[in-house]
Design a protein around this motif. Structure first.
Motif, short mmCIF file in Angstrom:
data_model
loop_
_atom_site.label_atom_id
_atom_site.label_comp_id
_atom_site.label_asym_id
_atom_site.label_seq_id
_atom_site.Cartn_x
_atom_site.Cartn_y
_atom_site.Cartn_z
N ASP A 187 31.95 85.55 42.11
CA ASP A 187 30.50 85.43 42.21
C ASP A 187 30.16 84.48 43.36
N GLU A 188 28.92 84.49 43.76
CA GLU A 188 28.49 83.62 44.86
C GLU A 188 28.86 82.17 44.54
N CYS A 189 29.53 81.52 45.47
CA CYS A 189 30.00 80.16 45.23
C CYS A 189 29.97 79.35 46.53
N GLY A 190 30.14 78.04 46.39
CA GLY A 190 30.09 77.16 47.53
C GLY A 190 31.47 76.95 48.16
N GLU A 191 31.49 76.09 49.17
CA GLU A 191 32.71 75.84 49.92
C GLU A 191 33.81 75.24 49.04
N GLU A 192 33.44 74.34 48.15
CA GLU A 192 34.44 73.70 47.28
C GLU A 192 35.09 74.70 46.34
N GLU A 193 34.28 75.61 45.83
CA GLU A 193 34.84 76.63 44.94
C GLU A 193 35.81 77.53 45.69
N VAL A 194 35.48 77.86 46.94
CA VAL A 194 36.37 78.69 47.75
C VAL A 194 37.69 77.97 47.98
N LYS A 195 37.63 76.66 48.29
CA LYS A 195 38.85 75.88 48.51
C LYS A 195 39.70 75.84 47.24
N GLU A 196 39.03 75.76 46.10
CA GLU A 196 39.76 75.74 44.83
C GLU A 196 40.54 77.03 44.62
N ILE A 197 39.93 78.16 44.98
CA ILE A 197 40.60 79.45 44.85
C ILE A 197 41.77 79.55 45.83
N VAL A 198 41.53 79.10 47.06
CA VAL A 198 42.57 79.17 48.09
C VAL A 198 43.80 78.37 47.67
N ARG A 199 43.60 77.23 47.01
CA ARG A 199 44.72 76.38 46.60
C ARG A 199 45.61 77.07 45.56
N LEU A 200 45.07 78.06 44.86
CA LEU A 200 45.86 78.77 43.86
C LEU A 200 46.93 79.64 44.51
N PHE A 201 46.65 80.12 45.73
CA PHE A 201 47.58 81.02 46.43
C PHE A 201 48.41 80.19 47.41
N ARG A 202 49.50 79.68 46.90
CA ARG A 202 50.30 78.71 47.65
C ARG A 202 51.18 79.35 48.73
N ARG A 203 51.39 80.65 48.63
CA ARG A 203 52.26 81.33 49.59
C ARG A 203 51.47 82.19 50.56
N SER A 204 50.15 82.06 50.57
CA SER A 204 49.32 82.94 51.38
C SER A 204 48.46 82.15 52.37
N LEU A 205 48.00 82.86 53.39
CA LEU A 205 47.06 82.31 54.36
C LEU A 205 45.68 82.84 54.04
N PHE A 206 44.68 81.98 54.13
CA PHE A 206 43.31 82.36 53.82
C PHE A 206 42.68 83.06 55.02
#
Length: 207
Positions: A187-206
């Motif tokens: 759902d629509e989210c802010g920059e911090e929420e996006v960073k939180e999701i990105v941190r879950l994917f430790r082997r991937s590039l955003f």
């Protein structure tokens, strides 16, 4: 005197037991008013009996008819259309191709699976804790039953409501080949929420 009292008590007890037995028998044979009589007209708008007393057999729709009714609903078609527009953008950006092997994780009823199939993709698998055949098979998103690198694309629209989001993300990365893509819709989210999701994917590039 005591013998007369004892005799009287025994007679009262016998009468009480007899009355209680008759009442129980009457109640057992009596049909509750909440039950639907066998002669009552059928009510097609009721999916289930009105009470546990209703002996009328339930009519179950075959899976094919049930799916046909679901897939023709306005709500279903709207959601499939929305997924189609989203996947078209991925296609245009080169992240999705006709020959791509796609895994839809936590696919629910299978809207995204149908959208991809209608776009011409032949190898699309949807999984969920509760199956929704023929679009979605039963599998644990936190322990996917697939080999490492089996897919080109892993997609989910329910990562943030997963019981263990990190484990879910790890399984998506594991089942996607090197150079593949993990796609997450939120759902629509802010920059911090996006960073939180990105941190879950430790082997991937955003991207």
């Amino acid at each position: 005197m005591e013998k007369q009292i004892q005799k009287f008590q025994n007679e009262v007890s016998f009468v009480s037991i007899t009355i209680a037995t008759l009442i129980i028998t009457f109640l057992f044979l009596q049909t509750p008013k909440t039950c639907i009589p066998p002669s009552a007209l059928q009510k097609p708008h009721l999916r289930f009996p009105n009470s546990t007393c209703d002996s009328t057999p339930r009519h179950y729709l075959p899976l094919s008819k049930k799916n046909a009714r679901l897939w023709s609903s306005k709500s279903w078609m709207t959601q499939v259309s929305s997924f189609t527009q989203f996947f078209t953008q991925l296609y245009q950006n080169g992240l999705l191709k006709n020959h791509s092997k796609v895994l839809c994780v936590s696919a629910g009823a299978g809207h995204e699976v149908m959208a991809l199939s209608k776009m011409g993709l032949k190898n699309v698998i949807g999984v969920e804790l509760i199956e929704s055949l023929p679009l979605v098979s039963r599998a644990n998103p936190h322990n996917l039953p697939f080999f490492d690198g089996a897919f080109d694309v892993a997609f989910t629209g329910h990562l943030m409501v997963a019981l263990y989001p990190l484990r879910n993300a790890e399984e998506m990365e594991r089942t996607v080949r090197n150079g593949g893509v993990c796609v997450v819709v939120v759902d629509e989210c802010g920059e911090e929420e996006v960073k939180e999701i990105v941190r879950l994917f430790r082997r991937s590039l955003f991207i």
